[in-house]
Design a protein around this motif. Structure first.
Motif, mmCIF file in Angstrom:
data_model
loop_
_atom_site.group_PDB
_atom_site.id
_atom_site.type_symbol
_atom_site.label_atom_id
_atom_site.label_comp_id
_atom_site.label_asym_id
_atom_site.label_seq_id
_atom_site.Cartn_x
_atom_site.Cartn_y
_atom_site.Cartn_z
ATOM 1 N N PHE A 51 26.804 66.423 38.440
ATOM 2 C CA PHE A 51 25.408 66.425 38.026
ATOM 3 C C PHE A 51 24.807 65.032 38.163
ATOM 4 O O PHE A 51 25.511 64.035 38.030
ATOM 5 C CB PHE A 51 25.292 66.853 36.554
ATOM 6 C CG PHE A 51 25.927 68.174 36.267
ATOM 7 C CD1 PHE A 51 25.228 69.354 36.501
ATOM 8 C CD2 PHE A 51 27.220 68.254 35.789
ATOM 9 C CE1 PHE A 51 25.812 70.580 36.249
ATOM 10 C CE2 PHE A 51 27.817 69.478 35.537
ATOM 11 C CZ PHE A 51 27.118 70.646 35.761
ATOM 12 N N VAL A 52 23.507 64.990 38.377
ATOM 13 C CA VAL A 52 22.766 63.737 38.345
ATOM 14 C C VAL A 52 21.863 63.779 37.122
ATOM 15 O O VAL A 52 21.147 64.759 36.911
ATOM 16 C CB VAL A 52 21.930 63.543 39.637
ATOM 17 C CG1 VAL A 52 21.042 62.307 39.523
ATOM 18 C CG2 VAL A 52 22.847 63.449 40.848
ATOM 19 N N VAL A 53 21.917 62.720 36.316
ATOM 20 C CA VAL A 53 21.028 62.566 35.157
ATOM 21 C C VAL A 53 20.359 61.205 35.302
ATOM 22 O O VAL A 53 21.015 60.176 35.273
ATOM 23 C CB VAL A 53 21.782 62.714 33.814
ATOM 24 C CG1 VAL A 53 22.196 64.154 33.590
ATOM 25 C CG2 VAL A 53 22.992 61.819 33.724
ATOM 26 N N THR A 54 19.047 61.217 35.470
ATOM 27 C CA THR A 54 18.368 59.987 35.844
ATOM 28 C C THR A 54 17.044 59.813 35.107
ATOM 29 O O THR A 54 16.250 60.754 35.008
ATOM 30 C CB THR A 54 18.154 59.948 37.379
ATOM 31 O OG1 THR A 54 17.477 58.755 37.743
ATOM 32 C CG2 THR A 54 17.395 61.154 37.894
ATOM 33 N N ASN A 55 16.830 58.621 34.588
ATOM 34 C CA ASN A 55 15.521 58.260 34.042
ATOM 35 C C ASN A 55 14.611 57.923 35.215
ATOM 36 O O ASN A 55 14.986 57.118 36.070
ATOM 37 C CB ASN A 55 15.625 57.031 33.132
ATOM 38 C CG ASN A 55 16.314 57.330 31.822
ATOM 39 O OD1 ASN A 55 16.443 58.469 31.402
ATOM 40 N ND2 ASN A 55 16.776 56.276 31.158
ATOM 41 N N ASP A 98 8.851 53.519 27.219
ATOM 42 C CA ASP A 98 8.605 53.371 25.779
ATOM 43 C C ASP A 98 8.038 54.628 25.128
ATOM 44 O O ASP A 98 7.512 54.584 24.029
ATOM 45 C CB ASP A 98 7.674 52.186 25.528
ATOM 46 C CG ASP A 98 6.324 52.352 26.223
ATOM 47 O OD1 ASP A 98 6.124 53.337 26.964
ATOM 48 O OD2 ASP A 98 5.459 51.482 26.011
ATOM 49 N N ALA A 99 8.180 55.781 25.784
ATOM 50 C CA ALA A 99 7.556 57.020 25.300
ATOM 51 C C ALA A 99 8.263 57.638 24.096
ATOM 52 O O ALA A 99 7.719 58.521 23.458
ATOM 53 C CB ALA A 99 7.483 58.049 26.427
ATOM 54 N N GLN A 100 9.481 57.188 23.795
ATOM 55 C CA GLN A 100 10.254 57.730 22.666
ATOM 56 C C GLN A 100 10.491 59.243 22.803
ATOM 57 O O GLN A 100 10.540 59.962 21.809
ATOM 58 C CB GLN A 100 9.562 57.416 21.327
ATOM 59 C CG GLN A 100 9.378 55.949 21.051
ATOM 60 C CD GLN A 100 10.695 55.187 21.017
ATOM 61 O OE1 GLN A 100 11.656 55.615 20.404
ATOM 62 N NE2 GLN A 100 10.738 54.051 21.713
ATOM 63 N N CYS A 101 10.648 59.722 24.038
ATOM 64 C CA CYS A 101 10.912 61.142 24.256
ATOM 65 C C CYS A 101 12.372 61.450 23.926
ATOM 66 O O CYS A 101 13.190 60.548 23.765
ATOM 67 C CB CYS A 101 10.601 61.517 25.709
ATOM 68 S SG CYS A 101 11.663 60.661 26.877
ATOM 69 N N ARG A 102 12.689 62.729 23.868
ATOM 70 C CA ARG A 102 14.051 63.144 23.542
ATOM 71 C C ARG A 102 14.971 63.146 24.757
ATOM 72 O O ARG A 102 16.184 63.199 24.610
ATOM 73 C CB ARG A 102 14.046 64.538 22.936
ATOM 74 C CG ARG A 102 13.348 64.598 21.600
ATOM 75 C CD ARG A 102 13.421 65.964 21.004
ATOM 76 N NE ARG A 102 13.116 66.968 22.031
ATOM 77 C CZ ARG A 102 13.051 68.261 21.821
ATOM 78 N NH1 ARG A 102 13.267 68.730 20.626
ATOM 79 N NH2 ARG A 102 12.756 69.094 22.789
ATOM 80 N N CYS A 103 14.398 63.126 25.973
ATOM 81 C CA CYS A 103 15.245 63.288 27.158
ATOM 82 C C CYS A 103 15.660 61.980 27.813
ATOM 83 O O CYS A 103 16.589 61.963 28.613
ATOM 84 C CB CYS A 103 14.566 64.201 28.178
ATOM 85 S SG CYS A 103 12.948 63.659 28.761
ATOM 86 N N ARG A 104 15.011 60.894 27.505
ATOM 87 C CA ARG A 104 15.308 59.634 28.199
ATOM 88 C C ARG A 104 16.608 59.011 27.695
ATOM 89 O O ARG A 104 16.818 58.861 26.499
ATOM 90 C CB ARG A 104 14.155 58.649 27.999
ATOM 91 C CG ARG A 104 14.310 57.378 28.826
ATOM 92 C CD ARG A 104 13.073 56.506 28.733
ATOM 93 N NE ARG A 104 13.247 55.321 29.532
ATOM 94 C CZ ARG A 104 13.067 55.264 30.851
ATOM 95 N NH1 ARG A 104 12.677 56.338 31.499
ATOM 96 N NH2 ARG A 104 13.282 54.148 31.516
ATOM 97 N N LYS A 105 17.494 58.678 28.653
ATOM 98 C CA LYS A 105 18.699 57.946 28.259
ATOM 99 C C LYS A 105 18.264 56.622 27.634
ATOM 100 O O LYS A 105 17.329 56.027 28.117
ATOM 101 C CB LYS A 105 19.585 57.687 29.490
ATOM 102 C CG LYS A 105 20.172 58.931 30.102
ATOM 103 C CD LYS A 105 21.028 58.629 31.326
ATOM 104 C CE LYS A 105 20.148 58.167 32.465
ATOM 105 N NZ LYS A 105 20.868 57.834 33.694
ATOM 106 N N PRO A 106 18.842 56.234 26.547
ATOM 107 C CA PRO A 106 20.186 56.504 26.073
ATOM 108 C C PRO A 106 20.373 57.777 25.256
ATOM 109 O O PRO A 106 21.488 58.050 24.794
ATOM 110 C CB PRO A 106 20.514 55.286 25.219
ATOM 111 C CG PRO A 106 19.197 54.855 24.663
ATOM 112 C CD PRO A 106 18.205 55.157 25.764
#
Length: 176
Positions: A51-55, A98-106
């Motif tokens: 899988f690829v997981v990318t910001n 800086d969006a404080q979303c739930r999906c962005r790594k970390p």
């Protein structure tokens, strides 16, 4: 349950912050790193789902559109296909850094969602990244963590290798 290898994209699969490219905002910016095609093919052959997981904060910042990202990923998949290497699925976070979303790594949400979708045993899986947010996301999801490359910072991964192929060779030898 399946075993998965979760890969960050920029710095693990392709060049970033190099002499040729700063950021990958269009297909012509995409340069596959040496050994990546071979490494992913070996993972496929060893029955790992990859899988690829990318910001991709460039979308939220307006540097690129989602359609451009899809074209970059089409280029990535085509270049990997030349090695008969396959990616099972791709997850990306389009939000600003800086969006404080739930999906962005970390945060581990991208990994957890892919694991549920593809029935992945996270305890038997690995997150491979080149920076601290990748390692923190893997730890938060419950995977083993692998740091590759030279942009290490202060990430505290379970394992460290110079590149993806070195890690994969170690993993395959260990699995046999």
């Amino acid at each position: 349950m399946n075993k998965g290898i979760f890969l960050d994209r920029d710095g693990v699969i392709n060049e970033v912050l190099s002499h040729r490219v700063k950021f990958v905002n269009k297909p012509t910016d995409f340069y596959l790193l040496d050994g990546v095609g071979e490494a992913i093919k070996k993972l496929n052959d060893a029955h790992f789902l990859v899988f690829v997981v990318t910001n991709q904060g460039g979308i939220g910042l307006g540097y690129m559109k989602k359609a451009a990202l899809e074209k970059v990923h089409e280029t990535m998949l085509a270049e990997l296909a030349a090695f008969d290497a396959k990616i099972t699925d791709i997850a990306f976070c389009p939000h600003k850094p800086d969006a404080q979303c739930r999906c962005r790594k970390p945060k581990p949400e991208m990994i957890i969602k892919l694991a549920k979708k593809h029935q992945i045993d996270l305890a038997k899986s690995y997150m491979v990244g080149d920076r601290k947010p990748d390692i923190e996301a893997g730890k938060g999801a419950g995977t083993k963590t692998v740091l590759v490359g030279n942009r290490r910072g202060n990430a505290k991964a379970d394992l460290s290798f110079p590149d993806l192929l070195s890690f994969v060779n170690w993993l395959i030898e260990r699995s046999c």
